[in-house]
Every structure is written in C-alpha cells, then in structure tokens.
Design a protein around this motif. Structure first.
Motif, short mmCIF file in Angstrom:
data_model
loop_
_atom_site.label_atom_id
_atom_site.label_comp_id
_atom_site.label_asym_id
_atom_site.label_seq_id
_atom_site.Cartn_x
_atom_site.Cartn_y
_atom_site.Cartn_z
N ARG A 31 0.80 -1.23 0.00
CA ARG A 31 0.00 0.00 0.00
C ARG A 31 0.83 1.28 0.00
NH1 ARG A 31 -4.67 -2.34 3.91
NH2 ARG A 31 -5.81 -3.38 2.24
N SER A 32 2.09 1.20 0.40
CA SER A 32 2.91 2.40 0.52
C SER A 32 3.89 2.60 -0.65
CB SER A 32 3.69 2.37 1.84
OG SER A 32 4.59 1.28 1.85
N ARG A 33 3.83 1.73 -1.65
CA ARG A 33 4.72 1.84 -2.80
C ARG A 33 3.95 1.66 -4.10
NH1 ARG A 33 6.87 0.42 1.74
NH2 ARG A 33 9.04 0.88 2.22
N ARG A 34 4.56 2.11 -5.19
CA ARG A 34 3.92 2.00 -6.51
C ARG A 34 4.41 0.76 -7.23
NH1 ARG A 34 5.26 5.47 -10.42
NH2 ARG A 34 7.22 6.09 -9.49
N GLY A 35 3.57 0.22 -8.10
CA GLY A 35 3.95 -0.84 -9.01
C GLY A 35 4.45 -2.11 -8.36
N VAL A 36 3.90 -2.48 -7.23
CA VAL A 36 4.38 -3.66 -6.50
C VAL A 36 3.87 -4.94 -7.17
CG1 VAL A 36 4.37 -4.89 -4.30
CG2 VAL A 36 4.49 -2.39 -4.33
N GLU A 37 4.80 -5.87 -7.37
CA GLU A 37 4.48 -7.19 -7.90
C GLU A 37 4.94 -8.23 -6.90
OE1 GLU A 37 4.80 -6.62 -12.67
OE2 GLU A 37 6.68 -6.89 -11.59
N ALA A 55 8.82 -3.41 -5.63
CA ALA A 55 8.19 -2.17 -6.08
C ALA A 55 8.75 -1.74 -7.43
CB ALA A 55 8.42 -1.08 -5.04
N HIS A 56 8.18 -0.67 -7.99
CA HIS A 56 8.57 -0.19 -9.33
C HIS A 56 10.06 0.16 -9.42
CE1 HIS A 56 8.48 3.77 -7.49
NE2 HIS A 56 9.07 4.23 -8.57
N ASP A 57 10.64 0.64 -8.32
CA ASP A 57 12.04 1.06 -8.32
C ASP A 57 13.00 -0.05 -7.91
OD1 ASP A 57 11.41 0.87 -5.64
OD2 ASP A 57 12.17 2.85 -5.11
N MET A 80 -2.77 -7.81 -6.82
CA MET A 80 -1.35 -7.63 -7.12
C MET A 80 -0.92 -8.64 -8.18
SD MET A 80 1.77 -7.82 -4.29
CE MET A 80 0.56 -7.79 -3.00
#
Length: 106
Positions: A31-37, A55-57, A80
C-alpha cells in the motif's frame, strides 16, 4: 521468564502457520509503494515458502507465507500481479536496486 516473544499465528491451508505480523508487513509495503508485484519463492530444505514483493524502483521485501496457496490468495485479494519465481526468475529492477544500495555511501 520468557526469553523471546512469539508473534500470533493463524493456520493456513494444510495446517501451515501464517504469521499475522508478516501479512501486515507485506500489506503495508504494497500500500505504501507503486507498481508492486509479488513473486512466490518455493519452500526449500532451509526455508519455508516466501513471498517477495518488488516495487517499481526495485525496492523489495520478503516474508514467510506458509504455502503457495496462501501467497496466491493474499496477492489476489490485493489485486497484485503475482508470479512464480521458478518460472520467471528475479526481476532486473530488484538486482539494480541491490547494486545501487551497495554503492550508497554509509
């Protein structure tokens, strides 16, 4: 006198134990990061089944999850994207993130 404190656990499929604090950590990371797989890592002779979130990064976290079924259900509940690490391997962005962390000044 207790030397350690056990975290509460709940039973997952097949009677395997699922640590509620681990599930909460994974949820908070998602919930606290973008693009999590999610990447499901199989049980080995040394470790239980684990769920790796990336996460995305490339920032990542890993926790024991009890079984692949629990991992798939958990990730599905959060909508997810989920992959089997044996089939896909570790994402390059995770390796790049680890490399950046090594080069960071202490």
């Amino acid at each position: 006198m207790a030397w350690f404190r056990r975290r509460p656990r709940t039973a997952g499929p097949g009677g395997k134990q699922v640590n509620q604090a681990d599930l909460e950590h994974l949820t908070q990371f998602f919930r606290s990061r973008r693009g999590v797989e999610a990447f499901i890592e199989p049980q080995t002779t040394v470790t239980e089944t684990t769920l790796l979130l990336v996460a995305h990064d490339g920032e990542w976290t890993r926790r024991r999850i009890g079984s692949p079924d629990v991992a798939w259900k958990f990730a599905h509940q959060l909508s997810m994207p989920t992959y089997d690490i044996k089939l896909l391997g570790y994402p390059q962005r995770m390796r790049d993130y680890n490399e950046r962390q090594k080069r960071r000044p202490a």
